[in-house]
Structures are given as structure tokens and as C-alpha cells.
Write an enzyme that holds these catalytic residues in place. Structure first.
Site, mmCIF file in Angstrom:
data_model
loop_
_atom_site.group_PDB
_atom_site.id
_atom_site.type_symbol
_atom_site.label_atom_id
_atom_site.label_comp_id
_atom_site.label_asym_id
_atom_site.label_seq_id
_atom_site.Cartn_x
_atom_site.Cartn_y
_atom_site.Cartn_z
ATOM 1 N N ASP A 93 -37.889 -14.549 -52.983
ATOM 2 C CA ASP A 93 -37.999 -14.533 -51.878
ATOM 3 C C ASP A 93 -36.616 -13.577 -51.306
ATOM 4 O OD1 ASP A 93 -36.461 -16.711 -52.325
ATOM 5 O OD2 ASP A 93 -37.465 -18.047 -50.881
ATOM 6 N N ASP A 139 -41.832 -15.976 -56.376
ATOM 7 C CA ASP A 139 -41.469 -17.094 -55.331
ATOM 8 C C ASP A 139 -42.289 -17.744 -54.493
ATOM 9 O OD1 ASP A 139 -38.907 -18.225 -55.887
ATOM 10 O OD2 ASP A 139 -37.795 -16.691 -54.958
ATOM 11 N N GLU A 160 -38.459 -24.171 -55.118
ATOM 12 C CA GLU A 160 -37.107 -24.692 -54.929
ATOM 13 C C GLU A 160 -37.226 -26.239 -54.606
ATOM 14 O OE1 GLU A 160 -34.960 -22.676 -51.975
ATOM 15 O OE2 GLU A 160 -35.116 -20.623 -52.840
ATOM 16 N N GLU A 182 -28.968 -22.553 -59.718
ATOM 17 C CA GLU A 182 -28.083 -21.730 -58.892
ATOM 18 C C GLU A 182 -26.638 -22.322 -58.281
ATOM 19 O OE1 GLU A 182 -30.354 -19.580 -56.179
ATOM 20 O OE2 GLU A 182 -28.521 -18.547 -55.158
HETATM 21 O O1 KIV Z 1 -34.917 -15.400 -54.659
HETATM 22 C C1 KIV Z 1 -34.199 -14.905 -55.591
HETATM 23 O O2 KIV Z 1 -33.904 -13.929 -55.790
HETATM 24 C C2 KIV Z 1 -33.946 -16.186 -56.430
HETATM 25 C C3 KIV Z 1 -32.973 -15.958 -57.440
HETATM 26 C C4 KIV Z 1 -31.655 -15.715 -56.934
HETATM 27 C C5 KIV Z 1 -32.957 -16.956 -58.360
HETATM 28 O O3 KIV Z 1 -34.267 -17.184 -56.190
#
Ligand code: KIV
Length: 276
Positions: free
Chosen positions: A45, A84, A116, A183
Site C-alpha cells: 500500500d 497489502d 499490519e 519494519e
Molecule cells: O507497503 C509496503 O511497501 C510495505 C513494505 C515497506 C513492507 O508494507
């Protein structure tokens, strides 16, 4: 190269083979990433910032994610494609989470989704995996929580916060997550979590002790402004190359050197006699 799956990810951890992941958001980039042998592609995302120009990931919608995931899966022959789940697409209930994860698989063609958050989303992770959709977890600096964190800050810097992250990792593994992104947490803590769980950890800004790494492709290619997070290594300066090429093109158009005869089409002589 064989098709990557959640099983090959698990096997890589057991074999001690590091996994390399990159983001991609469109067909042509996904194809290049795939052809380079990268094991996993995340349709992150982060596309809210890198592709759509938002300040953060919060405005990204399910329709945005489905659109970009569909493009990426067309270009990814071998890499595992993870999409995501955007902000507010899984927060309301396990049923909402399953419905939206299902869209990313059915409409987008993703092989897995990423969520997340820790133990508080164990029920959602369980419900999605029960629907046979693999889930990648994401702990530490989870960008959808920037308002709660008060900005983009390294997480897990106190004993209590570190223990909470280890507990979260165990909880989401128990709920069925096949892998966990870590992260921006201290590298020592990332190594402890990596040791504590059987599923592969994928680090970003969390040191070399993780089972794999992920970067946003525009960051590692120097394509995303001048912002350079501490944890990013620039593997090329593609942004500068693109700007130079765009400017050279403009000059060539203006001075008439492009298009040259070899870039133009002709027809047999006489074809256009009488055309006016
Ligand atoms: O949205 C994204 O690119 C991420 C990565 C940084 C792990 O969640």
C-alpha cells in the site's frame, strides 16, 4: 526458476536460504523484478505514496489495491505475489477481512495478503487463513498506525515494547501467518523474533538477522525524490538516468534530430501522388 509459494518460503527458512522481496505496482516492473529472480513481490500500500502521490498509505482503497495487484500478477511468472490489505479493509471484523482478502485473490490474482498488526488481529488472520488465503504479518513500524505512533519512528526500543513485539510475532504465527515483515526495529530484536518463530521473517530497516529482506523498489533505484531512509541502499541511480533521458529527448525533438529517417515509415514511390 520454479514458482515460489508459501511452501518454498517456509522451506527457505529451514534451509537457511535468504529470501529477497521487492515491491512492484505495475506489469512492466513486476516482469523485470520477476526476471531478476526475486522470490517475492509485494504489491504494497506504499503505492499510495510512490504511485498516487499521497503523503501516507491511509487513503489507499481496496479498488486501488485490486487494480495494481491485477497488473502485477500478469507480470509475475515465478515470484510469490503478496498484496497489502489497505487501512480499514480488515479492521471491522473477521468477515470484512475475509471478504476483502478474497477480492485480492479472486480479482487481483494474489497468492497471499499482508496485514499490519499483532495479536489484536489474530482473529482476522485466523479467519483469512481458514478461507485458504495465506497471510503475511507485519510488525514494528506499521505505516497504517502513524497517527497512533506520532510519526514514522523506530519501534521496540524499550524492554516492554520489545517483549510485546515478540509476543505479537508468536501470536500471529499461531493464528496462521506464513511469514512476518519486521519494519524498523532494532536489529538485535529482529534476530530474537526470527529465532522465536518458525516462519520466515522479512526485514526492512531491521538488520541482517532476518530470514529475508524487502525494499520499496523506487527507494533502492533512487527514483523517489531525494528522501533516503537510513536503511535503504541505492543499488542504482535510475531517477537521474530517467531525468537525463527525458531531457535528451526534449532536446532531440527541439533540434529536429528525433525522429531520424530510421524511425519513420515510407510507402512505394507514387503512392501519395494526387493525395491532397
Ligand atoms: O507497503 C509496503 O511497501 C510495505 C513494505 C515497506 C513492507 O508494507
Amino acid at each position: 526458476m520454479k514458482k515460489q509459494t508459501v511452501a518454498t518460503f517456509r522451506a527457505a527458512k529451514q534451509a537457511g536460504t535468504k529470501l529477497a522481496m521487492l515491491t512492484a505496482y505495475d506489469y512492466s516492473t513486476a516482469k523485470l523484478v520477476d526476471e531478476a529472480g526475486i522470490e517475492g513481490i509485494l504489491v504494497g500500500d506504499s503505492l499510495g505514496m510512490t504511485m498516487l502521490g499521497y503523503d501516507d498509505t491511509l487513503p489507499v482503497t481496496m479498488d486501488d489495491m485490486v487494480h495494481h495487484t491485477r497488473a502485477v500478477t500478469r507480470g509475475a511468472e515465478h515470484a510469490l505475489v503478496v498484496a497489502d490489505m489497505p487501512f480499514m479493509s480488515y479492521h471491522l471484523s473477521p468477515a470484512q477481512a475475509v471478504e476483502n482478502a478474497g477480492r485480492l485473490v479472486k480479482e487481483g490474482g494474489a497468492q497471499a495478503v499482508k496485514i499490519e498488526g499483532g495479536a489484536q488481529f489474530a482473529s482476522e488472520i485466523q479467519a483469512i487463513t481458514r478461507a485458504s488465503i495465506p497471510v503475511m504479518g507485519h510488525l514494528g513500524l506499521t505505516p497504517q498506525s502513524i497517527n497512533a505512533f506520532g510519526g514514522f519512528k523506530v519501534q521496540g526500543k524499550t524492554t516492554q515494547a520489545a517483549q510485546r513485539l515478540v509476543d505479537d510475532a508468536r501470536a500471529i504465527e499461531a493464528a496462521g501467518a506464513f511469514s512476518i515483515v519486521l519494519e524498523c526495529i532494532p536489529s538485535e530484536l529482529a534476530a530474537i523474533i526470527t529465532e522465536a518463530v518458525d516462519v520466515p521473517t522479512i526485514g526492512i530497516g531491521s538488520g541482517a538477522g532476518c530470514d529475508g529482506q524487502i525494499l520499496v523498489y523506487q527507494d533502492m533505484l533512487g527514483m523517489y525524490g531525494n528522501m533516503a531512509p537510513k536503511f535503504v541502499r541505492r543499488f542504482a541511480e535510475v531517477g537521474d538516468m530517467m531525468k537525463t533521458a527525458f531531457a535528451d529527448y526534449r532536446t532531440a525533438v527541439q533540434d529536429g534530430s528525433f525522429p531520424a529517417p530510421e524511425h519513420t515509415f515510407a510507402a512505394p514511390s507514387g503512392t501519395f501522388d494526387g493525395v491532397n
